[in-house]
Design a protein around this motif. Structure first.
Motif, short mmCIF file in Angstrom:
data_model
loop_
_atom_site.label_atom_id
_atom_site.label_comp_id
_atom_site.label_asym_id
_atom_site.label_seq_id
_atom_site.Cartn_x
_atom_site.Cartn_y
_atom_site.Cartn_z
N PRO A 94 0.83 -1.21 0.00
CA PRO A 94 0.00 0.00 0.00
C PRO A 94 0.86 1.25 0.00
O PRO A 94 2.02 1.21 0.44
CB PRO A 94 -0.80 -0.13 1.30
N PRO A 95 0.33 2.38 -0.52
CA PRO A 95 1.10 3.63 -0.52
C PRO A 95 1.50 4.02 0.90
O PRO A 95 0.77 3.77 1.86
CB PRO A 95 0.12 4.65 -1.12
N ALA A 96 2.67 4.64 1.00
CA ALA A 96 3.16 5.05 2.32
C ALA A 96 2.29 6.16 2.88
O ALA A 96 1.81 7.03 2.15
CB ALA A 96 4.60 5.52 2.20
N LEU A 97 2.04 6.11 4.19
CA LEU A 97 1.29 7.15 4.88
C LEU A 97 2.22 7.88 5.83
O LEU A 97 2.95 7.25 6.60
CB LEU A 97 0.13 6.54 5.69
N TRP B 104 -1.54 -7.17 -0.86
CA TRP B 104 -2.04 -5.92 -1.44
C TRP B 104 -1.71 -5.90 -2.93
O TRP B 104 -0.62 -6.32 -3.33
CB TRP B 104 -1.39 -4.72 -0.74
N LEU B 105 -2.65 -5.40 -3.76
CA LEU B 105 -2.39 -5.24 -5.18
C LEU B 105 -2.97 -3.91 -5.65
O LEU B 105 -4.19 -3.72 -5.64
CB LEU B 105 -3.02 -6.39 -5.98
N SER B 106 -2.09 -2.96 -6.01
CA SER B 106 -2.52 -1.68 -6.58
C SER B 106 -2.53 -1.81 -8.09
O SER B 106 -1.51 -2.16 -8.70
CB SER B 106 -1.57 -0.55 -6.17
N LEU B 107 -3.67 -1.51 -8.72
CA LEU B 107 -3.82 -1.65 -10.16
C LEU B 107 -3.53 -0.34 -10.88
O LEU B 107 -3.75 0.74 -10.33
CB LEU B 107 -5.22 -2.14 -10.50
N THR B 108 -3.06 -0.45 -12.12
CA THR B 108 -2.88 0.71 -12.99
C THR B 108 -3.53 0.40 -14.32
O THR B 108 -3.99 -0.72 -14.57
CB THR B 108 -1.38 1.00 -13.21
N GLU B 109 -3.53 1.39 -15.23
CA GLU B 109 -4.11 1.16 -16.56
C GLU B 109 -3.40 0.02 -17.28
O GLU B 109 -4.01 -0.69 -18.08
CB GLU B 109 -4.03 2.44 -17.41
N ARG B 110 -2.11 -0.17 -17.02
CA ARG B 110 -1.35 -1.22 -17.70
C ARG B 110 -1.81 -2.62 -17.32
O ARG B 110 -1.56 -3.58 -18.03
CB ARG B 110 0.14 -1.08 -17.38
N ASP B 111 -2.49 -2.71 -16.16
CA ASP B 111 -2.93 -4.03 -15.70
C ASP B 111 -4.22 -4.47 -16.38
O ASP B 111 -4.74 -5.54 -16.06
CB ASP B 111 -3.14 -4.01 -14.18
N LEU C 223 -6.67 -10.56 0.75
CA LEU C 223 -6.06 -9.85 -0.38
C LEU C 223 -6.88 -8.60 -0.67
O LEU C 223 -8.09 -8.67 -0.85
CB LEU C 223 -6.01 -10.73 -1.63
N ILE C 224 -6.20 -7.45 -0.70
CA ILE C 224 -6.83 -6.17 -1.03
C ILE C 224 -6.45 -5.80 -2.47
O ILE C 224 -5.26 -5.75 -2.81
CB ILE C 224 -6.37 -5.06 -0.07
N ILE C 225 -7.45 -5.57 -3.31
CA ILE C 225 -7.23 -5.14 -4.69
C ILE C 225 -7.71 -3.70 -4.81
O ILE C 225 -8.92 -3.43 -4.70
CB ILE C 225 -7.98 -6.04 -5.69
N ASP C 226 -6.78 -2.78 -5.03
CA ASP C 226 -7.11 -1.35 -5.05
C ASP C 226 -7.21 -0.82 -6.47
O ASP C 226 -6.48 -1.25 -7.36
CB ASP C 226 -6.02 -0.58 -4.28
N ASP C 227 -8.13 0.13 -6.70
CA ASP C 227 -8.34 0.79 -7.99
C ASP C 227 -8.81 -0.17 -9.07
O ASP C 227 -8.36 -0.13 -10.22
CB ASP C 227 -7.06 1.50 -8.45
N TYR C 228 -9.77 -1.04 -8.75
CA TYR C 228 -10.29 -2.00 -9.72
C TYR C 228 -11.05 -1.33 -10.86
O TYR C 228 -11.25 -1.90 -11.92
CB TYR C 228 -11.21 -3.02 -9.00
N HIS C 229 -11.47 -0.06 -10.67
CA HIS C 229 -12.18 0.65 -11.73
C HIS C 229 -11.33 0.84 -12.98
O HIS C 229 -11.86 1.14 -14.06
CB HIS C 229 -12.65 2.03 -11.23
#
Length: 995
Positions: free
Chosen positions: A122-125, A184-191, A242-248
């Protein structure tokens, strides 16, 4: 054993077990040794590298040599070729490429590792943010959500979804004392690509956090069944959450289908949390009804009352009155991003009422207003920095120093100020020092910059262009030079990489786009730019052949009046040879091509090898064409001419396909992708578009329709990116075929229409015939004989007399389509006579695909003439050839006439078994049966195997899946057929006519 392995060194073969003199590579004895059945391996060593070569035979036949090299515990392999094509030069080249392959991998591990690690944590806080956004009731709800299998967190941008989940992720790790149990899995357009997506998911479920170099098994097998895919993904996992972020960011329906299957069959010890700006397109109504789903929405995430007070006190250090807080809550509706902006503006303000009174409008207007407020409160030096770095999508300290004419120390001081004030600056990579602005803030700054003096902006862009050029990043340098309206400098930069764009990168579309931005006068005064423009227009099909020929004539006349060492007579002749190729004038291509090779200087190696490829690919004799194309392929790779290498590999594979060597065709195309650097499914190399189209055509023949569709679409995307007209048109045509199989005729005709539109720009005769053939084929698949005939009439190929004066192997596809029309009209005897010369010539010149199609149509005609024995005899010969490599689609496309004949004639032996395989394929591809049943293709396969009495284990072995997968299919079959067990399911299927 190592001492007994034959060795090849210093261009000689030495066989330790034989007492004879060494054999020179390339001699008759060398090729005899390679071809001998008992000789299956040798060790090759050279100054360029070493490897072990092994002779391999595919299941469907065909022997060729493969090079293997083990380095650092990893085994690499590369295709060499058939025995008759193995030369000393080829072996040295393969050794060098295997060595380079390892070196290139060793040199680039860090970006891949950084990408994996960033996506899997996850992004650093900051400590301040963690204290500020601590929301105990939401964290408790996430704790409680573990009682069910699926949690959805859906809200628009700026509601703090990622921050909340990041805090809960760390809290979970602390509470459980096991950092490895949550992923954790952060998604991007490339995914948004199935192979990349499932590979990242596979990695997120493991304990490596991205640092394990193990390659996800999905990457090497992009076409899996969903059941097999999920089995691979879930095997060896260690995560319980498992957390999948930005699935949109995911829009590919294949990924949604797999996720739907995953969430419906989640293991009992795995909890899934999906975060998205919109609700994922998954079937979750059942989970909602039965309480198996936990949801957090915008209404749950928004800040209210006391939270707003606490939030703003931390941000701005102020306390609002009840009225002010109520007003702000109404205007923001608890939107955290909006409140954050308000807090920044209110910092240090005495009159909060006045500021809040100006707060109105939607989120975009809100952002612009507060961004302005943030901007004007910055020191003049920082404002200048923000404005003049706004046009840079991504920037570094060094680039900013060059653009702003400041020292790197000054730039770093400004960055420290911006980061401390949290002014919408996003650091990308701490090690490399990359930055970008928040997209909305960047838009705001760019709009503001447009209000400044034009010369100021132009100076900024010229300095950016200079810096990029000094770094060798010419694409970016050209973009900034054009933006600065400096055509002379842009022209100089284009000259530097013009040939590289055409031949090394295959990006004629990009070259043409840049040339069109230059004033006409700039191009007209520069012979070399005119030459590049002519090539880009010709290969891209953006102008008619006549217009391009006119440009070449002007270029030729100018060349006689003024000298330019970069343009020679050979360039003009090479262009004319390519124009002749577009006109399908074979004799002219050969004549002009040979003349061009004589006129072109040796240093023009990139163009010379392309001309040689064009000439070599025209040989009628397949073996000679294979040799010439193979030579062009390897030579192009050695010279770095990627475009020619990719086209040569596609035509080389086509030659193999024509001769029935499907396995070798597949190996060539896969090797071409590897040579181009497309080592995995998400690496996109524009020049490989033609290779993906070739794979689509090959997979279509093997009846692997979904895999063919994947490669056809990818090939089209890359073709449009590269601007190559041949790639786009070939892609449209194979897509039309694929959509016909899928019974999506509307999409099929859309592809034909698109092909017509693209071809109309170039007005190339043979392209018109190519597209008309696809239209006729599509019409036949739709059962529309009138439309099929109309398509043939459009190219004057609708009657036998048209072909009487032409060589039999000229326009074979059109001949076969006309024969299909004769079959429909019941003119059987004419069909047999019409195809006889084509059968003779196809057999003579080893055109196996044409031979199989023509003889099959003849067999159907004999059956129509009440001559079943002759029909069976011909089909036995046809199927004997076809089964060696597994031809399927060629027969299925003929349709019901062939199916009916195969059901009625008697074919015995192994060819009879292959006939039954084709009949099974006919039945399983019948859309009417699928529509009536509501069953998937895999369920139909399972049902057919159930009907034969196979056990679950036997079905699993036949389909290469797990027994649990078969049991799941049987369960679904029973549900859909209203049956209690497998026997009732088979009985119901027979009653409904599904078996």
């Amino acid at each position: 054993m190592a001492g007994k392995t034959p060795r090849v060194e210093h261009e000689f073969l030495v066989v330790p077990t034989e007492k004879r003199a060494p054999v020179r590579i390339g001699s008759r004895q060398w090729y005899a040794w390679l071809s001998a059945e008992e000789n299956t391996s040798f060790f090759f060593t050279h100054e360029s590298g070493s490897f072990t070569a092994r002779k391999e035979q595919k299941l469907r036949g065909g022997r060729y040599w493969i090079a293997y090299r083990s380095q650092a515990g990893k085994l690499s392999k590369m295709y060499i070729g058939r025995s008759e094509n193995v030369t000393a030069e080829l072996l040295s080249e393969v050794a060098a490429r295997l060595t380079q392959q390892k070196t290139s991998v060793d040199q680039q591990p860090l970006p891949s590792l950084a990408l994996k690690t960033a996506s899997l944590t996850p992004p650093a806080l900051s400590g301040r943010a963690a204290t500020l956004l601590e929301r105990a009731h939401l964290l408790t709800r996430l704790d409680e959500s573990l009682r069910v299998k699926l949690t959805l967190v859906t809200a628009p941008a700026g509601f703090g979804k990622t921050t909340l989940l990041g805090m809960w992720y760390r809290r979970y790790q602390r509470q459980r004392g096991n950092a490895q149990s949550i992923g954790w899995l952060s998604l991007t357009e490339r995914d948004n690509d199935p192979v990349r997506y499932w590979s990242m998911l596979w990695r997120a479920l493991r304990q490596d956090d991205g640092r394990d170099s193990t390659v996800a098994p999905i990457a090497s097998t992009p076409q899996m069944s969903i059941e097999h895919l999920l089995s691979v993904v879930l095997t060896g996992r260690h995560r319980r959450v498992l957390i999948i972020d930005d699935y949109h960011l995911i829009s590919d329906p294949r990924i949604h289908e797999g996720m739907e299957y995953l969430q419906a069959s989640l293991p009992s010890d795995l909890h899934l949390i999906i975060s998205s700006r919109s609700e994922p397109p998954l079937m979750i109504a059942r989970q909602r009804v039965y309480g198996d789903l936990c949801e957090l929405r915008a209404s749950d995430l928004k800040l209210t009352g006391g939270e707003i007070d606490r939030f703003l006190k931390d941000v701005s250090g102020i306390t609002l009155s009840n009225a002010e807080r109520t007003f702000l809550e109404q205007r923001t509706e608890g939107w955290i991003a909006g409140l954050s902006l308000v807090g920044r503006v209110l910092q240090g303000q005495q009159d909060t009422q006045t500021v809040l009174a100006q707060f109105r409008g939607d989120q975009r207007e809100l952002f612009s207003y507060f961004a302005e407020e943030v901007f004007v409160r910055q020191p003049q030096e920082v404002q200048h920095f923000l404005l003049f770095t706004a046009p840079l999508p991504v920037w570094t300290v060094e680039l900013c120093a060059a653009v702003l004419r400041k020292s790197e120390c000054e730039i770093r001081n400004i960055l420290m100020t911006l980061e401390g004030d949290n002014v919408f600056l996003i650091p990308l990579d701490r090690q490399q020092g990359g930055y970008r602005y928040h997209p909305l803030f960047a838009e705001f700054l760019q709009e503001k910059l447009m209000q400044r003096n034009h010369e100021e902006r132009a100076a900024l862009q010229r300095r950016a262009a200079t810096w990029y050029a000094q770094q060798g990043m010419y694409d970016e340098a050209i973009e900034y030079t054009l933006a600065a309206h400096d055509p002379q400098e842009a022209g100089h930069l284009i000259e530097r990489i013009g040939e590289e764009l055409i031949w090394r990168r295959g990006e004629v579309g990009q070259l043409l786009a840049w040339l069109r931005q230059l004033p006409e006068a700039s191009r007209a005064q520069n012979l070399y730019l005119q030459l590049l423009n002519a090539w880009a227009l010709l290969l891209g099909g953006n102008e008619g052949i006549e217009q391009v020929e006119g440009l070449v004539s002007v270029l030729e006349s100018q060349l006689t009046r003024e000298a330019d060492t970069r343009v020679s007579r050979g360039d003009i002749t090479a262009l004319r040879a390519r124009i002749a190729a577009f006109r399908n004038d074979v004799l002219q291509v050969i004549s002009l091509g040979q003349q061009a090779l004589h006129e072109l200087p040796q240093e023009r190696a990139l163009l010379r090898v392309d001309v040689a490829f064009s000439v070599g690919g025209l040989h009628l004799e397949p073996d000679e064409r294979y040799r010439q194309l193979s030579q062009a392929w390897h030579l192009s790779l050695a010279l770095g001419n990627l475009r020619t290498a990719m086209f040569a590999s596609r035509y080389l594979a086509q030659t193999c396909l024509m001769q029935g060597r499907l396995d070798e065709a597949a190996a060539i195309l896969q090797q071409a992708l590897h040579n181009a650097g497309a080592h995995d499914a998400w690496t996109r190399v524009p020049a490989t578009g033609i290779v993906h189209i070739g794979l689509a055509e090959l997979l279509y023949e093997c009846n692997d329709i979904e895999a063919a569709l994947y490669h056809a679409r990818l090939g089209m995307q890359l073709g449009e990116q590269s601007g190559e007209i041949k790639v786009i048109l070939a892609g449209c045509c194979i897509l039309a075929h694929i959509f016909a199989v899928k019974r999506d005729f509307e999409q099929g005709w859309q592809q034909v229409s698109k092909a017509h539109q693209v071809a109309s720009l170039g007005r190339v005769p043979w392209l018109r015939e190519y597209i008309a053939s696809s239209a006729s084929h599509l019409a036949w698949q739709q059962g529309d004989a009138i439309a099929a005939k109309r398509a043939l009439q459009a190219i004057d190929s609708d009657c036998v007399e048209v072909f009487e004066q032409r060589p039999p192997l000229e326009q074979p596809i059109e001949r076969l389509l006309l024969a299909r029309l004769l079959l429909e009209e019941g003119r059987y005897q004419l069909l047999v006579t019409f195809l006889a010369p084509l059968v003779t010539e196809a057999r003579r010149w080893k055109h196996l695909n044409t031979l199989l199609s023509a003889q099959t149509l003849q067999a159907i005609a004999h059956y129509g003439l009440h001559q079943p024995r002759q029909a069976a005899q011909i089909m036995s010969e046809v199927l004997s050839l076809a089964q060696q490599q597994g031809w399927i689609r060629l027969f299925l496309d003929i349709g019901s006439p062939l199916q009916k004949m195969l059901e009625r004639i008697e074919i015995t032996g192994r060819t009879g078994e292959y006939a039954q395989r084709l009949l099974t394929a006919f039945h399983t591809s019948d859309p009417a049966e699928k529509d009536r049943s509501g069953l998937s293709e895999r369920e139909i396969e399972v049902l057919q195997l159930l009907a034969t009495g196979l056990s679950n284990q036997e079905i699993a072995d036949a389909l290469v899946v797990a027994v649990s997968t078969v049991k799941a299919h049987v369960k679904h079959l029973c549900q859909k057929l209203d049956a209690r067990n497998r026997l009732q399911a088979v009985a119901q299927a027979r009653t409904r006519g599904l078996l």
